[in-house]
Scaffold this motif. Structure first.
Motif, mmCIF file in Angstrom:
data_model
loop_
_atom_site.group_PDB
_atom_site.id
_atom_site.type_symbol
_atom_site.label_atom_id
_atom_site.label_comp_id
_atom_site.label_asym_id
_atom_site.label_seq_id
_atom_site.Cartn_x
_atom_site.Cartn_y
_atom_site.Cartn_z
ATOM 1 N N HIS A 79 50.354 41.620 38.123
ATOM 2 C CA HIS A 79 49.562 41.661 36.897
ATOM 3 C C HIS A 79 50.530 41.718 35.724
ATOM 4 O O HIS A 79 51.365 42.615 35.652
ATOM 5 N N ASN A 102 38.156 34.442 32.822
ATOM 6 C CA ASN A 102 37.860 35.314 33.968
ATOM 7 C C ASN A 102 38.235 36.780 33.759
ATOM 8 O O ASN A 102 38.424 37.517 34.730
ATOM 9 N N SER A 103 38.349 37.219 32.507
ATOM 10 C CA SER A 103 38.633 38.615 32.207
ATOM 11 C C SER A 103 38.086 38.943 30.825
ATOM 12 O O SER A 103 38.039 38.081 29.952
ATOM 13 N N LYS A 104 37.692 40.169 30.617
ATOM 14 C CA LYS A 104 36.971 40.569 29.415
ATOM 15 C C LYS A 104 37.774 40.348 28.135
ATOM 16 O O LYS A 104 38.981 40.563 28.089
ATOM 17 N N TYR A 121 47.258 39.011 32.107
ATOM 18 C CA TYR A 121 47.033 37.753 32.804
ATOM 19 C C TYR A 121 47.662 37.813 34.185
ATOM 20 O O TYR A 121 48.529 38.649 34.475
ATOM 21 N N TYR A 151 43.572 34.426 35.443
ATOM 22 C CA TYR A 151 42.728 35.075 34.443
ATOM 23 C C TYR A 151 43.564 35.435 33.224
ATOM 24 O O TYR A 151 44.786 35.582 33.296
ATOM 25 N N GLY A 153 42.825 38.099 29.900
ATOM 26 C CA GLY A 153 41.965 39.040 29.187
ATOM 27 C C GLY A 153 42.627 39.521 27.913
ATOM 28 O O GLY A 153 43.862 39.600 27.837
ATOM 29 N N ALA A 173 33.374 36.211 32.410
ATOM 30 C CA ALA A 173 33.737 37.563 31.984
ATOM 31 C C ALA A 173 33.102 37.864 30.635
ATOM 32 O O ALA A 173 32.793 36.965 29.856
#
Length: 366
Positions: A79, A102-104, A121, A151, A153, A173
């Protein structure tokens, strides 16, 4: 070549991969130092200057982008995080564009004069995301190679400046916006929820699929909300015009000050509560246009003040009820009603109801 052109060239070289991020930061710092040295050497002007020229202008810092170095990830499971900061020296931001994956995405205001981004990401097979946060003539955009990450975010803080155009896009997301002022707001995602809280904008367009839309304490001239297979919940909204569209889920509108409300859904209920409507003293034509199938339509009218209305309602295999009002019936049949209150023609401020459903009831209560 002036300082601005030099900075743009450095950013272009960074984007092309000619120089690294650390090298770019060093070059930008050198350009800034040379510019400050030139300003110190310049003689003070002897001629009178205008008031705006006498006002000192704050020198903006260059955009800072920090991507921590990390070991190569052969398994593709790590991550990664990054941060970006842009110094804003203006009352108005021309544009801010943010795109996630794919992430908030969360965006809120703060009292600092900067745009701050904390990102996260996950790279795909050691792909280079090529993350860039760029500004040109007051327009800011976060760009990256979406094919290199699974992803992306973002947690974003922006100053309490007016943002002329705010575009926030995501996929799979949630997007959450709080306390933003803009001229044009466009928010879109899919398979996830949208949350808008404390927003002021002339135009708001928010859309998703298979995710709820929650809107609270929003002021707009025009607002368009659209989703599928999920609920729309709108509270404490002030607007001239509002479109609320979904399918297979209910629409709820409560404690709102909306002049024209257009609601569409299927296989679900519509609930419109205007009991706390602050009726305008000048002539105003309120409109509620609601359509659904296999679901009830309920309209709760103001109880503190009289709001004369006319109604055109249709249903199949359902009933139409109007309580608390004396109606002059123009035409009626099983599942059909066309009528108006006795004081409708005498009032400059009034309400038009156009309601349609199937296999369910229509209820208008005072």
């Amino acid at each position: 070549m002036d300082a601005n052109e030099q900075k743009l060239k450095v950013l272009s070289m960074l984007q092309e991969g000619t120089i690294t991020q650390s090298e770019a930061l060093e070059l930008l710092e050198l350009i800034g130092a040379e510019l400050n040295a030139q300003q110190v050497k310049q003689p003070k002007p002897t001629e009178p200057v205008e008031a705006d020229e006498r006002r000192p202008r704050r020198e903006r810092e260059p955009i800072k982008l920090s991507i921590p170095e990390s070991p190569i990830d052969f398994m593709g499971g790590s991550h990664q995080v990054f941060s970006a900061t842009a110094d804003v020296d203006a009352d108005v931001i021309r544009m801010l564009k943010l795109v996630g994956k794919n992430s908030k995405i969360s965006l809120r205001t703060h009292q600092q004069g900067t745009i701050q981004i904390e990102g996260r990401y996950k790279p795909i097979r050691n792909g280079d995301p090529k993350i860039r946060f760029e500004e040109q003539n007051g327009s800011y955009a976060l760009n990256y190679n979406s094919h290199a990450v699974s992803y992306m975010g973002l947690d974003v803080s922006v100053p309490e400046n007016l943002i002329k155009r705010l575009h926030v896009e995501n996929s799979n997301a949630e997007i959450s916006l709080t306390g933003v002022a803009s001229t044009e707001l466009n928010v879109t995602t899919k398979n996830a929820r949208l949350r808008l809280q404390g927003i002021q904008s002339d135009v708001i367009v928010a859309s998703t699929k298979n995710g709820n839309i929650d809107v609270n304490e929003v002021a707009a001239t025009k607002i368009e909300l659209g989703t599928t297979n999920a609920e729309i919940d709108v509270r404490n909204v002030k607007a001239n015009y509002a479109e609320l569209f979904t399918t297979n889920a209910s629409v709820m509108s409560d404690c709102n000050q909306i002049i024209t409300t257009k609601v569409r859904t299927k296989n679900a209920n519509i609930w419109l509560d205007i009991t706390n409507l602050a009726i305008q003293l000048e002539d105003c034509q309120y409109v509620i246009d609601g359509q659904t199938t296999n679901g009830n339509i309920d309209v709760l009218l103001p109880y503190k003040e009289e709001l004369p209305y006319k109604i055109n309602a249709n249903t199949k295999r359902g009933r139409i009820r109007t309580k608390g009002s004396e109606l002059l019936v123009i035409a009626s049949d099983k599942g059909y009603l066309d009528g108006k209150t006795v004081d409708y023609k005498l009032s400059g401020t009034k309400l038009d109801l156009a309601l349609q459903t199937t296999n369910a009831d229509i209820n208008v209560n005072k």
